[in-house]
Design an enzyme around this catalytic site. Sequence first.
Site, PDB file in Angstrom:
ATOM      1  N   ASP A   1       0.837  -1.213  -0.077  1.00  8.59           N
ATOM      2  CA  ASP A   1      -0.085   0.117  -0.001  1.00  8.59           C
ATOM      3  C   ASP A   1       0.869   1.234  -0.004  1.00  8.59           C
ATOM      4  OD1 ASP A   1      -2.400   1.666   0.855  1.00  8.59           O
ATOM      5  OD2 ASP A   1      -3.200  -0.185   0.915  1.00  8.59           O
TER       6      ASP A   1
ATOM      7  N   HIS B   1      -3.905   6.072   3.408  1.00 10.63           N
ATOM      8  CA  HIS B   1      -4.681   4.862   2.753  1.00 10.63           C
ATOM      9  C   HIS B   1      -3.974   3.503   3.329  1.00 10.63           C
ATOM     10  CE1 HIS B   1      -5.724   1.900  -0.300  1.00 10.63           C
ATOM     11  NE2 HIS B   1      -6.821   2.667  -0.319  1.00 10.63           N
TER      12      HIS B   1
ATOM     13  N   SER C   1     -11.385  -0.778  -0.697  1.00 13.02           N
ATOM     14  CA  SER C   1      -9.759  -0.633   0.069  1.00 13.02           C
ATOM     15  C   SER C   1     -10.090  -1.017   1.334  1.00 13.02           C
ATOM     16  CB  SER C   1      -9.509   0.698  -0.290  1.00 13.02           C
ATOM     17  OG  SER C   1      -8.534   0.919  -1.552  1.00 13.02           O
TER      18      SER C   1
END
Length: 769
Positions: free
Chosen positions: A142, A215, A545
């Site tokens: 990520d 994220h 996600s």
Amino acid sequence: MKIFKPRLLPVVAVLFICYAFVDAEETNNQPNKKTFIIHMDKSTMPASYDDHLQWYDSSLKSVSQSANMLYTYNNVIHGYSVQLTVEEAKLLEEQPGILLVQEDVKYELHTTRSPEFLGLLNSNEFSPNSSTPSDVIIGVLDTGVWPELSSFDDKELGPVPSGWKGECEVGRTFKSSSCNRKLIGARFFSQGYEAAFGRIDETAESKSPRDDDGHGTHTATTAAGSTVVGASLFGYAAGTARGMARHGRVAAYKVCWLGGCVSSDILAGMEKAIEDGVNILSLSLGGSLSDYFRDTVAVGAFAATSKGIFVSCSAGNGGPNPGGLSNVAPWITTVGAGTMDRQFPSYITLGNGKKFTGASLYNGKPLGGSLMPLVYAGNVSSTSNGNLCMKGSLIPEKVKGKIVLCDRGLNPRAQKGLAVKNAGGLGMILSNTDTFGEELVADAHFIPTAAVGQTAGDEIKKYIFSEPDASATIAPGGTKLGVQPSPVIAAFSSRGPNPITPDILKPDLIAPGVNILAGWTGKVGPTGLPEDTRHVEFNIISGTSMSCPHVSGLAALVKAAHPEWSPAAVRSALMTTAYSRYKNGEKIQDLATGMPSTPFDYGAGHVDPVSALDPGLVYDATVEDYMDFLCAIRYSSSMIKIMTKQEYSCKADKKYTVADLNYPSFAVPLETASGPNGGSSAATVLKYTRTLTNVGNPATYKVSISQETKAVKILVQPEVLDFSTPNEKKTYTVMFTANSMPSGTTSFAHLEWSDGKHVVGSPIVFSWT
Ligand SMILES: *[C@@H]1O[C@H](CO)[C@@H](O)[C@H](O)[C@H]1NC(C)=O
Ligand SMILES: *[C@@H]1O[C@H](CO)[C@@H](O)[C@H](O)[C@H]1NC(C)=O
């Protein structure tokens, strides 16, 4: 295998990135070069070489003296990545021993109450002091991690699992002490990205495993964050936050940068993760859909799966229209998104007395109770798409002191509120359009806001257009729990059918992915906008996600309870115990339509982790089964070699069919007869074979089928399976006898094996084309 030390690479110009972080003096030294991934056929290496790297190098040097490899790969593929001109790449492709020369492509990110919602808190199986979950390592590919968060606290954990070979790579803002017994590894992969986009500007983002985006921290802490008491975002979603496998270990592989992620870096991350010894790989990213052998994530996941690593990926945010699916390879667990029973209401009252409920995470001063003028952005802007409240599009004289209704779409939701605020507006109603249906996504807005569904939005617009003195007010509603029905399918969650292999149903299952609270970076505020100077330790965001790492963490729990299970067995346990109906028997709803959803939306259903620990039976699959699948989809021997790094010849006399891959769901593509009147007298007969492995006590299972269509007759043989020993395997067949239906018709059925205690369920989908 060796990752070469970062070098100062000449860079190419970037076409589609909107902000520049390329040093001017360094650009365009090699304007015609692109990054290519070179797949080598190692079995054809001439005997004169001692070492495959020497061979790769001399093959490369035969077309370009100056080219230097970015990465070499040995676990995920046999080969390397390198910058070449298109001509050089073409020449290289003709050299002996080359399987495929593939251009590097861009991948994108598919941007806590979930433990309670999933029933994890009341379950003894997950007792805090049970020691095994702490041996499971989840590798998260990520944007990196923010290691200082309490979610990475390691005080409840014992030593790092023996056999862990990973590292804590350091950078200017990341020390070796940034890792601990929770965050046991952190690496970064930037060579492919820098080759494409230029050297990373370290004032904009850290060339280290540190997360400058948020994220990666969010996904890693969702999968395996430690328990944090008193977590919230501005008081919203307050409570105890924890990852799914709160005693699991995290290894972060930063492969995504502010401008995106490229396949050569993703492949390098997977290469290292396999070598380091992760048990689970979690990838909340995806590229444009392509054949498995050209899809980096599918190829890397195949290698990981063959090493016993469970790979969980996001299904994509391409919903509600069909066709937006990513990561559909049958060895990947593909995760869609649903809502939870938690909302963040924001109450609208109109001048005509009508009330509506929206959603918001605004935490500033509320509006107060009095009504104020309400306008539609499309009527008070200077641009053609002014209804979207684009930056600078609203006319201040027409907005000042008013509440503005903006349409959702195109620009970030919180940025719309900022546009209203900057034009002097006091509040915003954010209205869904067709694409988003009734899905309410809450954001940490800069002004009092209520995000409403399409129905409410349309009604409020009607009021504005018919009432010259329209007015409204907005009041915050805090955090509301126990919202029903829940879950519902998120409108954005990508849906089937599977565009690559229609006879494999995707997504596999859904998990929470709407308004999820988890850890956040200290670098940017909760909206991620450059204007947002707020700092939060937790943020609430949405996407597949977010659902993917839920399943990664839950797979870690299943794996901890059953260390000997294969990735396919773990997935089977999660799928066959998933639910697709509410407690009252009604089907899970789809937020996009308000109608009942189908297996094309949720696969086997919503994950139920407590049941998944004791599934009774599993549909297992080995690497050989996946190779047979590649034969069934008629891959050539060189395509199979790219996927598997092995010689595997499909036998000429064996009949391979996708229908026989031991998958826990059934997708049955049927042909519409093209006879007179579109009908046909002859029914199609298809036979699927499945094998169940007993992972419970000796028991007798009986089959039952429920179905919606009379056009297909379903016959299961045998109807009773008697398991007398542990790990015993029994095979059954399902015969589908289908009449023709008009093209585009779909129908659904459900097959269940039950011993009275366990229910082993599989969805069946029929689609006629
Ligand atoms: C966990 O620890 C608590 C307190 O030390 C103890 O009472 C409990 O029995 C333990 N549970 C298990 C499953 O070992
Ligand atoms: C506002 O915009 C709507 C939709 O575009 C339009 O129907 C309406 O006439 C406009 N009202 C005014 C006062 O311009």
